[in-house]
Design a protein around this motif. Sequence first.
Motif, short mmCIF file in Angstrom:
data_model
loop_
_atom_site.label_atom_id
_atom_site.label_comp_id
_atom_site.label_asym_id
_atom_site.label_seq_id
_atom_site.Cartn_x
_atom_site.Cartn_y
_atom_site.Cartn_z
N VAL A 165 86.31 1.15 -18.64
CA VAL A 165 85.09 1.93 -18.93
C VAL A 165 85.17 2.41 -20.37
O VAL A 165 86.17 3.01 -20.76
CB VAL A 165 85.00 3.14 -17.97
N SER A 190 93.53 6.27 -16.89
CA SER A 190 93.64 6.42 -15.44
C SER A 190 92.76 5.40 -14.75
O SER A 190 91.78 4.93 -15.31
CB SER A 190 93.25 7.84 -15.03
N ASN A 191 93.15 5.06 -13.55
CA ASN A 191 92.44 4.04 -12.80
C ASN A 191 91.36 4.70 -11.96
O ASN A 191 91.61 5.18 -10.88
CB ASN A 191 93.41 3.26 -11.94
N VAL A 192 90.16 4.74 -12.55
CA VAL A 192 89.05 5.43 -11.92
C VAL A 192 88.82 4.89 -10.52
O VAL A 192 88.72 5.63 -9.55
CB VAL A 192 87.77 5.27 -12.77
N PHE A 193 88.71 3.58 -10.41
CA PHE A 193 88.45 2.94 -9.13
C PHE A 193 89.63 2.07 -8.74
O PHE A 193 89.60 0.86 -8.93
CB PHE A 193 87.21 2.05 -9.21
N CYS A 245 90.94 8.72 -21.01
CA CYS A 245 90.46 10.10 -21.14
C CYS A 245 90.30 10.43 -22.62
O CYS A 245 91.27 10.33 -23.39
CB CYS A 245 91.43 11.09 -20.49
N PRO A 246 89.09 10.82 -23.05
CA PRO A 246 88.90 11.11 -24.48
C PRO A 246 89.65 12.37 -24.91
O PRO A 246 89.84 12.60 -26.11
CB PRO A 246 87.38 11.30 -24.59
N CYS A 247 90.11 13.16 -23.95
CA CYS A 247 90.82 14.40 -24.27
C CYS A 247 92.30 14.14 -24.50
O CYS A 247 92.85 14.43 -25.55
CB CYS A 247 90.60 15.41 -23.14
N ASP A 302 73.11 3.56 -24.86
CA ASP A 302 72.14 4.58 -24.46
C ASP A 302 71.27 4.98 -25.64
O ASP A 302 70.06 5.19 -25.49
CB ASP A 302 72.85 5.82 -23.89
N VAL A 329 78.93 2.86 -23.96
CA VAL A 329 77.84 3.47 -23.19
C VAL A 329 76.95 4.29 -24.12
O VAL A 329 75.72 4.18 -24.11
CB VAL A 329 78.39 4.37 -22.04
N MET A 333 85.05 -2.08 -15.13
CA MET A 333 85.38 -0.68 -14.80
C MET A 333 86.84 -0.55 -14.41
O MET A 333 87.20 0.14 -13.46
CB MET A 333 84.51 -0.16 -13.65
N THR A 358 83.33 4.66 -23.00
CA THR A 358 82.26 5.64 -23.24
C THR A 358 81.57 5.39 -24.58
O THR A 358 80.39 5.67 -24.73
CB THR A 358 82.79 7.09 -23.22
N TYR A 369 90.11 3.91 -17.22
CA TYR A 369 89.31 4.78 -18.08
C TYR A 369 90.24 5.55 -19.01
O TYR A 369 91.24 6.10 -18.57
CB TYR A 369 88.50 5.75 -17.21
N GLU A 383 68.64 2.37 -26.21
CA GLU A 383 67.58 2.31 -25.19
C GLU A 383 66.37 3.16 -25.56
O GLU A 383 65.25 2.81 -25.23
CB GLU A 383 68.13 2.79 -23.84
#
Lengths: 224, 224
Positions: free
Chosen positions: A160, A135-138, A128-130, A169, A165, A123, A162, A126, A172
């Motif tokens: 991260v 950016s450093n989320v955490f 940004c898809p836009c 998902d 993910v 993590m 997406t 991240y 799953e």
Amino acid sequence: MVYIKVVTDGSPYGEPRLSCMSVGFLLKKKGDSVVWRGPKKNAMIRQFLSDVRWGDLDYLVIDTPPGTSDEHLSLLEHLAPVHSRLSAVIVTTPQAVALIDAMKCLSFTRTVSLPVLGLIENMSGYVCPCCGEISNVFSTGGGEEMARREGLPFLGSMPVDTELVTLLDAAEVEPTSNESSDKSFELLQRYQKTSSANLFTAITQKLIQTLPGVEQSSSEANTR
Amino acid sequence: MVYIKVVTDGSPYGEPRLSCMSVGFLLKKKGDSVVWRGPKKNAMIRQFLSDVRWGDLDYLVIDTPPGTSDEHLSLLEHLAPVHSRLSAVIVTTPQAVALIDAMKCLSFTRTVSLPVLGLIENMSGYVCPCCGEISNVFSTGGGEEMARREGLPFLGSMPVDTELVTLLDAAEVEPTSNESSDKSFELLQRYQKTSSANLFTAITQKLIQTLPGVEQSSSEANTR
């Protein structure tokens, strides 16, 4: 008697294969809870190590739960005969609180004389898809700094993703019957195209490179 | 004999206070590992419930580790005399794999007849500090959908808040001696200004509103 064979890639004729085992495969429903105290988990760990037909293995990777508890102690107990060939990888996220937990893990490995191959920061940022801004989320770099401070190899950062993910998902909700094995291979092909796949490959390569050093320090290295 | 008093806000004269206890307070160093099997954890849980001078409490909030293991079973055993006043809150992140774990938790609460006050979705989206775009880091709405499907109140979503992460990370590196208690209060004031603080307040209010229904179904409600 239960016989479950799970192979996720490759073929039995020469190509590398990844076999796996999980308590989850033994549950009737995915959402069923496994309410077990330590001794029962201990018995299951022993069974997974000794009663699963693993065949010849190059590596056995065990994904342990967080903490330093029954599972970790039982693993070390059952794997004591091959202790000199065991090693650990520590995974952390970059926040200060997560790093304290990672330090606890490291303190545990030192107490039980388990060599640490290195540290991975998950993590870590991240995209940004836009606007594409990373950016450093955490917060950031905490894992790398900890590795440097503690004299551990830093194996890499996983931002991260997406895309990954979304891919997982979608997998799953698909049934995991034999008929869907084609879909599983399709999933693996789509995974190869994610940016995470390259990062995982780089981390795995670094890991394998650090292994000879660990094995040289082992008295059993020549019998391997 | 160890006597530790931890109070994070308010005053002893009338204002609401938040007292807390953690194994972490008993460690010499933050990074020390607590390598305990179930029975020892069980003993510590009993001590935390019976030997800490909690005083009069309105609510006792217990943050359990993930899973359904020794800690959860021991808590239920020790709290059996007040079972009718116990309830649970389930926290999940929105990915499919996390939701499966949340379903396992829910299955556990149903097995042990523990009322569930509701579900909270954590890491629900992320505000890009560059362009302000809210993106769904880990897919989206999974928690809310699960709550609807399982007939649980949905208590709210907590997006990833880098402001809060930065605030808490800065606090982690400060010493926690008595001299720094002023700094702790300052931290609380800064926390009140984050967007997360409002969201937490809304979730807490929703939670307190769902409590009377749970308490009415209890034979001990009048003695509370």
